[in-house]
Design a protein around this motif. Structure first.
Motif, PDB file in Angstrom:
ATOM      1  N   UNK A  35     -12.482   9.426   0.587  1.00  0.00           N
ATOM      2  CA  UNK A  35     -11.200  10.044   0.246  1.00  0.00           C
ATOM      3  C   UNK A  35     -10.556  10.654   1.494  1.00  0.00           C
ATOM      4  N   UNK A  36     -11.352  11.351   2.261  1.00  0.00           N
ATOM      5  CA  UNK A  36     -10.819  12.042   3.429  1.00  0.00           C
ATOM      6  C   UNK A  36     -10.376  11.075   4.525  1.00  0.00           C
ATOM      7  N   UNK A  37     -10.811   9.831   4.448  1.00  0.00           N
ATOM      8  CA  UNK A  37     -10.406   8.834   5.452  1.00  0.00           C
ATOM      9  C   UNK A  37      -9.184   8.038   5.018  1.00  0.00           C
ATOM     10  N   UNK A  38      -8.573   8.404   3.897  1.00  0.00           N
ATOM     11  CA  UNK A  38      -7.384   7.700   3.427  1.00  0.00           C
ATOM     12  C   UNK A  38      -6.226   7.854   4.404  1.00  0.00           C
ATOM     13  N   UNK A  39      -5.455   6.784   4.562  1.00  0.00           N
ATOM     14  CA  UNK A  39      -4.261   6.857   5.399  1.00  0.00           C
ATOM     15  C   UNK A  39      -3.189   7.747   4.789  1.00  0.00           C
ATOM     16  N   UNK A  40      -3.146   7.819   3.471  1.00  0.00           N
ATOM     17  CA  UNK A  40      -2.223   8.706   2.748  1.00  0.00           C
ATOM     18  C   UNK A  40      -2.925  10.040   2.529  1.00  0.00           C
ATOM     19  N   UNK A  41      -2.239  11.162   2.793  1.00  0.00           N
ATOM     20  CA  UNK A  41      -2.951  12.442   2.760  1.00  0.00           C
ATOM     21  C   UNK A  41      -2.323  13.515   1.868  1.00  0.00           C
ATOM     22  N   UNK A  48      -7.186   2.345   2.669  1.00  0.00           N
ATOM     23  CA  UNK A  48      -5.768   2.177   2.327  1.00  0.00           C
ATOM     24  C   UNK A  48      -5.536   2.126   0.820  1.00  0.00           C
ATOM     25  N   UNK A  49      -6.516   2.568   0.053  1.00  0.00           N
ATOM     26  CA  UNK A  49      -6.435   2.433  -1.407  1.00  0.00           C
ATOM     27  C   UNK A  49      -5.246   3.200  -1.989  1.00  0.00           C
ATOM     28  N   UNK A  50      -5.131   4.471  -1.708  1.00  0.00           N
ATOM     29  CA  UNK A  50      -4.038   5.264  -2.278  1.00  0.00           C
ATOM     30  C   UNK A  50      -2.678   4.764  -1.800  1.00  0.00           C
ATOM     31  N   UNK A  51      -2.588   4.471  -0.512  1.00  0.00           N
ATOM     32  CA  UNK A  51      -1.323   4.011   0.057  1.00  0.00           C
ATOM     33  C   UNK A  51      -0.852   2.719  -0.600  1.00  0.00           C
ATOM     34  N   UNK A  52      -1.762   1.780  -0.792  1.00  0.00           N
ATOM     35  CA  UNK A  52      -1.400   0.493  -1.390  1.00  0.00           C
ATOM     36  C   UNK A  52      -0.906   0.670  -2.818  1.00  0.00           C
ATOM     37  N   UNK A  53      -1.584   1.531  -3.579  1.00  0.00           N
ATOM     38  CA  UNK A  53      -1.182   1.725  -4.968  1.00  0.00           C
ATOM     39  C   UNK A  53       0.169   2.426  -5.080  1.00  0.00           C
ATOM     40  N   UNK A  54       0.397   3.430  -4.256  1.00  0.00           N
ATOM     41  CA  UNK A  54       1.676   4.139  -4.299  1.00  0.00           C
ATOM     42  C   UNK A  54       2.833   3.229  -3.886  1.00  0.00           C
ATOM     43  N   UNK A  55       2.605   2.394  -2.890  1.00  0.00           N
ATOM     44  CA  UNK A  55       3.634   1.441  -2.488  1.00  0.00           C
ATOM     45  C   UNK A  55       3.935   0.462  -3.623  1.00  0.00           C
ATOM     46  N   UNK A  56       2.908   0.065  -4.335  1.00  0.00           N
ATOM     47  CA  UNK A  56       3.097  -0.865  -5.450  1.00  0.00           C
ATOM     48  C   UNK A  56       3.872  -0.201  -6.580  1.00  0.00           C
ATOM     49  N   UNK A  57       3.567   1.079  -6.854  1.00  0.00           N
ATOM     50  CA  UNK A  57       4.313   1.806  -7.884  1.00  0.00           C
ATOM     51  C   UNK A  57       5.813   1.819  -7.566  1.00  0.00           C
ATOM     52  N   UNK A  58       6.171   1.944  -6.295  1.00  0.00           N
ATOM     53  CA  UNK A  58       7.582   1.963  -5.903  1.00  0.00           C
ATOM     54  C   UNK A  58       8.286   0.665  -6.265  1.00  0.00           C
TER      55      UNK A  58
END
Length: 294
Positions: free
Chosen positions: A25-31, A96-106
């Protein structure tokens, strides 16, 4: 200021694995997130582990050992983010898990309330990937979830408001409480799917009980009329359960198989799905675990 994402991690006396999950979690690109570690054991070691990160985004939440559904519900109720993501303490995310999902939601319309991803089955003791589970469906996934749990909880990101419409995890389920949750939620929102594996789902000894899994599986049948009262769908479940029992050495599985054929003698609409399910990497791993091979 509220975080964009709330991450819920239930745990119970598994500090070493929890540290691995938290590192991912702490290594996510999205913070822009908060992490709620729900500790069912209320252990000092877990509390100290969370504090050791020295990061105000991590919140330690003690729980009175009421099971994983209660832990997830406690997290949902305490979450402040617009989106909620789940991570089991023995799994880990790609960075990049969180970043990819948030971009997809957009990219998706507002009526999409949940995004899940492909994931790998990772054998902890052997340190290798056993296979990849890819998304089976997107959009209106209700008919797919009536037959199988098409995702893993550690892959999911969901709009927090969806829980207001679908309710919380049902704590009376011994297992399959996540499947029950996503099935109920799929009646109220659409699901998006990311085909890339962004989660390592861990396989390790002592992970789950075959008997408890079957109890949860039968509970799914009892609680959902669209399964219980549809001969084709019910026969699919019974055939799958019976085959799993037989592979696991339980001869009583023959009774479930015979009942399945009585409900749907020609297995219309089922044979292809059942064969696909039996050949699916998840089923193969379940069978190997039941046989004590993993």
């Amino acid at each position: 200021m509220r975080p964009k994402v709330s991450i819920i991690i239930p745990t119970y006396n598994r500090s070493e694995l929890l540290g691995r999950a938290l590192d991912s979690v702490m290594s996510q690109g999205f913070d822009d997130f908060e992490v709620l570690v729900i500790d069912g054991a209320r252990s000092q070691s877990t509390r100290e582990l969370v504090r050791s990160y020295g990061d105000g985004r991590l919140r330690y939440v003690p729980q009175r050992g009421r099971g994983i559904a209660n832990a997830r519900n406690l997290g949902v109720l305490k979450a402040r983010g617009k989106f909620i993501a789940f991570l089991d303490d023995d799994d880990r995310w790609r960075d990049d898990k969180l970043e990819r999902q948030l971009e997809f939601f957009k990219e998706l319309p507002e009526n999409y309330g949940l995004v899940y991803t492909a994931f790998t089955y990772y054998h902890l003791e052997k340190g290798r990937i056993l296979g990849i589970k890819r998304p089976k469906a997107s959009g209106n996934v209700y008919r797919y979830l009536l037959r199988d749990n098409i995702t893993g909880t550690s892959t999911i990101m969901v709009r927090r408001e969806c829980f207001k419409r679908a309710g919380l995890f049902r704590e009376s389920f011994p297992t399959c409480e996540d499947w029950d949750m996503w099935l109920r939620m799929s009646k109220r929102c659409l699901f998006g799917a990311v085909d890339q594996p962004l989660v390592d789902y861990s396989i390790h000894s002592g992970q789950f009980s075959f008997a408890r899994y079957l109890t949860g599986r039968y509970r799914m049948i009892e609680e959902h009329g669209d399964i219980r009262d549809n001969p084709r769908i019910l026969s699919y479940h019974l055939l799958q359960i019976g085959l799993l029992k037989v592979f696991g050495g339980d001869r009583r599985g023959v009774e479930d198989i015979l009942r399945a054929f009585r409900l749907n003698p020609l297995m219309r609409g089922n044979l292809t799905d059942v064969l696909g399910s039996v050949l699916d990497v998840r089923t193969k791993i379940y069978i190997l675990k039941f046989l004590g091979r993993l």
